[in-house]
Structure formats: C-alpha cells, structure tokens
Design a protein around this motif. Structure first.
Motif, PDB file in Angstrom:
ATOM      1  N   LEU A   1      46.356  52.148  43.317  1.00  0.00           N
ATOM      2  CA  LEU A   1      45.259  52.939  43.358  1.00  0.00           C
ATOM      3  C   LEU A   1      44.932  53.601  41.952  1.00  0.00           C
ATOM      4  CD1 LEU A   1      46.638  55.476  46.019  1.00  0.00           C
ATOM      5  CD2 LEU A   1      45.128  53.652  46.432  1.00  0.00           C
ATOM      6  N   GLU A   2      45.671  53.364  40.888  1.00  0.00           N
ATOM      7  CA  GLU A   2      45.316  53.812  39.446  1.00  0.00           C
ATOM      8  C   GLU A   2      44.359  52.684  39.071  1.00  0.00           C
ATOM      9  OE1 GLU A   2      44.333  55.346  35.889  1.00  0.00           O
ATOM     10  OE2 GLU A   2      45.586  56.384  37.712  1.00  0.00           O
ATOM     11  N   ARG A   3      44.724  51.379  39.432  1.00  0.00           N
ATOM     12  CA  ARG A   3      43.793  50.450  38.999  1.00  0.00           C
ATOM     13  C   ARG A   3      42.567  50.363  39.706  1.00  0.00           C
ATOM     14  NH1 ARG A   3      47.210  46.471  40.526  1.00  0.00           N
ATOM     15  NH2 ARG A   3      46.197  45.703  42.309  1.00  0.00           N
ATOM     16  N   ILE A   4      42.477  50.776  40.781  1.00  0.00           N
ATOM     17  CA  ILE A   4      41.145  50.771  41.723  1.00  0.00           C
ATOM     18  C   ILE A   4      40.402  51.986  41.005  1.00  0.00           C
ATOM     19  CG2 ILE A   4      40.253  51.407  43.896  1.00  0.00           C
ATOM     20  CD1 ILE A   4      42.613  50.323  45.144  1.00  0.00           C
ATOM     21  N   ARG A   5      40.820  52.877  40.565  1.00  0.00           N
ATOM     22  CA  ARG A   5      40.269  54.085  40.153  1.00  0.00           C
ATOM     23  C   ARG A   5      39.636  53.707  38.668  1.00  0.00           C
ATOM     24  NH1 ARG A   5      44.220  57.625  42.553  1.00  0.00           N
ATOM     25  NH2 ARG A   5      45.841  57.227  40.723  1.00  0.00           N
ATOM     26  N   SER A   6      40.484  52.784  37.824  1.00  0.00           N
ATOM     27  CA  SER A   6      39.990  52.317  36.762  1.00  0.00           C
ATOM     28  C   SER A   6      38.776  51.229  36.756  1.00  0.00           C
ATOM     29  CB  SER A   6      41.258  51.797  36.023  1.00  0.00           C
ATOM     30  OG  SER A   6      40.737  51.075  34.851  1.00  0.00           O
ATOM     31  N   GLN A   7      38.866  50.442  37.772  1.00  0.00           N
ATOM     32  CA  GLN A   7      37.971  49.528  37.889  1.00  0.00           C
ATOM     33  C   GLN A   7      36.417  49.988  38.844  1.00  0.00           C
ATOM     34  OE1 GLN A   7      40.224  46.232  39.558  1.00  0.00           O
ATOM     35  NE2 GLN A   7      39.891  46.982  41.665  1.00  0.00           N
ATOM     36  N   GLY A   8      36.832  51.047  39.385  1.00  0.00           N
ATOM     37  CA  GLY A   8      35.872  51.424  40.272  1.00  0.00           C
ATOM     38  C   GLY A   8      35.388  51.089  41.583  1.00  0.00           C
TER      39      GLY A   8
ATOM     40  N   ALA B   1      37.383  48.419  45.301  1.00  0.00           N
ATOM     41  CA  ALA B   1      38.769  48.055  45.809  1.00  0.00           C
ATOM     42  C   ALA B   1      38.301  46.737  46.804  1.00  0.00           C
ATOM     43  CB  ALA B   1      39.671  48.789  46.784  1.00  0.00           C
ATOM     44  N   THR B   2      39.340  45.867  46.538  1.00  0.00           N
ATOM     45  CA  THR B   2      39.204  44.584  47.407  1.00  0.00           C
ATOM     46  C   THR B   2      40.580  44.382  48.329  1.00  0.00           C
ATOM     47  OG1 THR B   2      39.960  43.171  45.712  1.00  0.00           O
ATOM     48  CG2 THR B   2      37.611  43.424  45.826  1.00  0.00           C
ATOM     49  N   THR B   3      40.455  43.675  49.268  1.00  0.00           N
ATOM     50  CA  THR B   3      41.505  43.130  50.320  1.00  0.00           C
ATOM     51  C   THR B   3      41.011  41.884  50.659  1.00  0.00           C
ATOM     52  OG1 THR B   3      40.568  44.289  52.308  1.00  0.00           O
ATOM     53  CG2 THR B   3      42.546  45.275  51.029  1.00  0.00           C
ATOM     54  N   ALA B   4      42.062  40.825  50.781  1.00  0.00           N
ATOM     55  CA  ALA B   4      41.843  39.409  51.361  1.00  0.00           C
ATOM     56  C   ALA B   4      42.796  39.137  52.185  1.00  0.00           C
ATOM     57  CB  ALA B   4      41.430  38.543  50.304  1.00  0.00           C
ATOM     58  N   SER B   5      43.903  38.719  51.492  1.00  0.00           N
ATOM     59  CA  SER B   5      45.158  38.005  52.052  1.00  0.00           C
ATOM     60  C   SER B   5      45.652  38.973  53.240  1.00  0.00           C
ATOM     61  CB  SER B   5      46.167  37.717  51.136  1.00  0.00           C
ATOM     62  OG  SER B   5      46.487  38.671  50.336  1.00  0.00           O
TER      63      SER B   5
ATOM     64  N   ALA C   1      35.176  44.130  50.183  1.00  0.00           N
ATOM     65  CA  ALA C   1      35.059  44.993  49.025  1.00  0.00           C
ATOM     66  C   ALA C   1      34.470  46.297  49.200  1.00  0.00           C
ATOM     67  CB  ALA C   1      34.275  44.299  47.890  1.00  0.00           C
ATOM     68  N   ALA C   2      34.771  47.261  48.403  1.00  0.00           N
ATOM     69  CA  ALA C   2      34.221  48.484  48.857  1.00  0.00           C
ATOM     70  C   ALA C   2      34.393  49.594  47.458  1.00  0.00           C
ATOM     71  CB  ALA C   2      35.124  49.572  49.695  1.00  0.00           C
ATOM     72  N   ALA C   3      33.386  50.508  47.487  1.00  0.00           N
ATOM     73  CA  ALA C   3      33.316  51.141  46.296  1.00  0.00           C
ATOM     74  C   ALA C   3      32.945  52.678  46.592  1.00  0.00           C
ATOM     75  CB  ALA C   3      32.014  50.744  45.279  1.00  0.00           C
TER      76      ALA C   3
ATOM     77  N   GLU D   1      35.875  40.128  40.433  1.00  0.00           N
ATOM     78  CA  GLU D   1      35.270  41.417  39.578  1.00  0.00           C
ATOM     79  C   GLU D   1      34.079  40.825  39.117  1.00  0.00           C
ATOM     80  OE1 GLU D   1      36.691  44.049  35.875  1.00  0.00           O
ATOM     81  OE2 GLU D   1      38.041  42.586  36.837  1.00  0.00           O
ATOM     82  N   ASP D   2      33.749  39.627  38.611  1.00  0.00           N
ATOM     83  CA  ASP D   2      32.745  39.085  38.018  1.00  0.00           C
ATOM     84  C   ASP D   2      31.519  38.772  38.931  1.00  0.00           C
ATOM     85  OD1 ASP D   2      33.834  39.932  35.318  1.00  0.00           O
ATOM     86  OD2 ASP D   2      34.662  37.965  35.066  1.00  0.00           O
ATOM     87  N   GLY D   3      32.204  38.706  40.056  1.00  0.00           N
ATOM     88  CA  GLY D   3      30.816  38.043  41.028  1.00  0.00           C
ATOM     89  C   GLY D   3      29.828  38.970  41.445  1.00  0.00           C
ATOM     90  N   ALA D   4      28.846  38.195  41.922  1.00  0.00           N
ATOM     91  CA  ALA D   4      27.545  38.780  42.186  1.00  0.00           C
ATOM     92  C   ALA D   4      27.688  40.255  43.206  1.00  0.00           C
ATOM     93  CB  ALA D   4      26.474  37.927  42.644  1.00  0.00           C
TER      94      ALA D   4
END
Length: 266
Positions: free
Chosen positions: A175-182, A184-188, A198-200, A226-229
């Motif tokens: 959760l701290e990483r999500i707050r830092s990057q702004g 969240a993603t889930t896949a596997s 992905a959500a923001a 993270e760098d995707g369109a």
C-alpha cells in the motif's frame, strides 16, 4: 483571475508580495486588483497583519459550485474519454462500505473485451475485493485505516492471494508503494482469472479519496506497465478529474502525502 488563482492555491492568508510573485506581476499591479476584489467581496484583508484571503463572496461561490457538482456525471465523461484514448474497458468505482462498487463502465471498440458488473452500494455480488483488484488496492491505500482494517485482515487469510501478501508487513509495504506511485495494478492474482487491471484514485475538495478510475483487459494483451500508455492516461485523467472536483494536493504536494501514516495495526 491570476490573483484569485494565486490566492486559492496558496492555501493560506498571504502577504501582498507573495500574491504578486505567485501571480507573476508587480506588487503595485496586484494591489490594484486586490482593492477591486475586496470591494466585490471576493477578497478580504485582515487589518491585524495586512494579509489577504478569499472573502465571503468567494466562499458563497464555492459552496454553490460544490452543491451543483455531480461527481458521477463527471466521472462518466472521464471514463468515456479514457476509453477512447486507450481502447480498453474503463469503469468508475465508489466506496460502498464493504468495499468498492463499480457504478459506471464503458466498453472498448475491440473484438475481445472484458465486461464488468455495475451496481449500487450495498448490492450483493458487485463489491470488489481489496487485495485482488486494482480498484480495491487504491481504496485500501487511501481510505482511513478504520474503514479497511477488518476487510484487509479477512482477505489476508484467502488462499487465492500469493503467499507473500498474507502478512500485515507485506500489505503495508504494498500500500505504501501504491501511494508513492499513484496507482495500483493486478494481474496474476486478479479476482477474475485471465484479467489484468489498473486503477487510480480520484480526490475531492477535502483531498480525500472520492472515487477510483479503472481500466481492465485480457491478461497478456493488456499493458499495465508503469511506463505504458494505459497507466499514463489513467493517471492523467484521474488527476484532471480530481482537480475538477476541487482537490488541491496536486499543486506541489505528492499524492502519497494525503495519508502518509496509514498501516495495518499490530
């Protein structure tokens, strides 16, 4: 308008020199505008310290604007624009007490799509998990601890989650990483097999999370890097909608600073 914008983003009563600097004009010019704005009620000056602040008429205008603001309508327009840009399924979610609920969604123009179920808060079967959906992770990251602690503790016992996410320390770090990057993603470990998302967060005038924008697609065909369109567009639209709802945290303050000390108890 430059003077008013400078005062609104200053978030405090300001001296003339600070207003002039923020508005990009000479203090003498800013003072002339301030005199007119005081006469209209949009600005007031504290005689004790000579600082200027927004006046009673500015407050009235703000309250009227908030009363007329329809966040769902604005969110609907935003996810339609996001869908047009990334050509993926997009949706809008709000907090429903027991988890996020999708209230609007837009279908992309492609042969293989991911459909989502909408509902109203409290509707059985439409509430998303917190740890196995990008939307849930966004709400878990920015809602106050008391709103999510019990739900997170219950979900951490699920065998569907990766072993690495079944501890408080691991969830807090995520959760701290999500707050830092702004975002969240889930896949596997998405709650629907074969789906990635992905959500923001979208913030309101109190800089509190109000909604979440999300986009989902078929795993392996959906770029949530993270760098995707897709992520770039998602974050940009979330920021623009937040600012439309009156949020000010983007004006220099990092998004992670809204709730910097959130963590699971224990």
């Amino acid at each position: 308008m430059r003077v008013l914008r400078a005062m609104a983003t200053g978030q405090r009563a300001m001296m003339l020199k600070d207003i002039a600097a923020a508005a990009g004009m000479a203090p003498s010019k800013a003072h002339r505008y301030l005199v007119s704005l005081i006469r209209s009620g949009l600005v007031e000056q504290d005689p004790a310290n000579a600082r200027y602040d927004l006046g009673p008429f500015a407050l009235s205008m703000g309250l009227v604007a908030l009363d007329r603001l329809d966040r769902i309508r604005l969110g609907q327009n935003t996810i339609a624009q996001l869908r047009d840009e990334v050509n993926e399924t997009t949706a809008l979610a709000v907090w429903g007490g027991d988890g996020p609920v999708i209230v609007r969604w837009e279908r992309p123009r492609r042969p293989i799509t991911v459909n989502v179920t909408t509902g109203t808060t409290g509707t059985t079967g439409t509430t998303l998990d917190l740890l196995s959906s990008g939307t849930g992770l966004v709400f878990a990251a920015w809602l106050p601890q008391q709103a999510t602690a019990a739900l997170l503790a219950r979900e951490m016992t699920s065998e569907r989650l990766p072993e690495a996410l079944r501890s408080k320390q691991a969830v807090n770090a995520l959760l701290e990483r999500i707050r830092s990057q702004g975002y969240a993603t889930t896949a596997s470990y998405h709650y629907v097999p074969g789906v990635a998302g992905a959500a923001a967060p979208v913030f309101n005038v109190k800089n509190e999370i109000s909604m979440a924008l999300l986009t989902v697609g078929v795993q392996g065909m959906f770029d949530c890097s993270e760098d995707g369109a897709v992520v770039h567009a998602l974050k940009r639209h979330a920021r623009q909608l937040s600012e439309r709802l009156g949020a000010t945290l983007y004006a220099g303050e990092p998004i992670s600073a809204v709730y910097p000390d959130l963590s699971l108890p224990g």
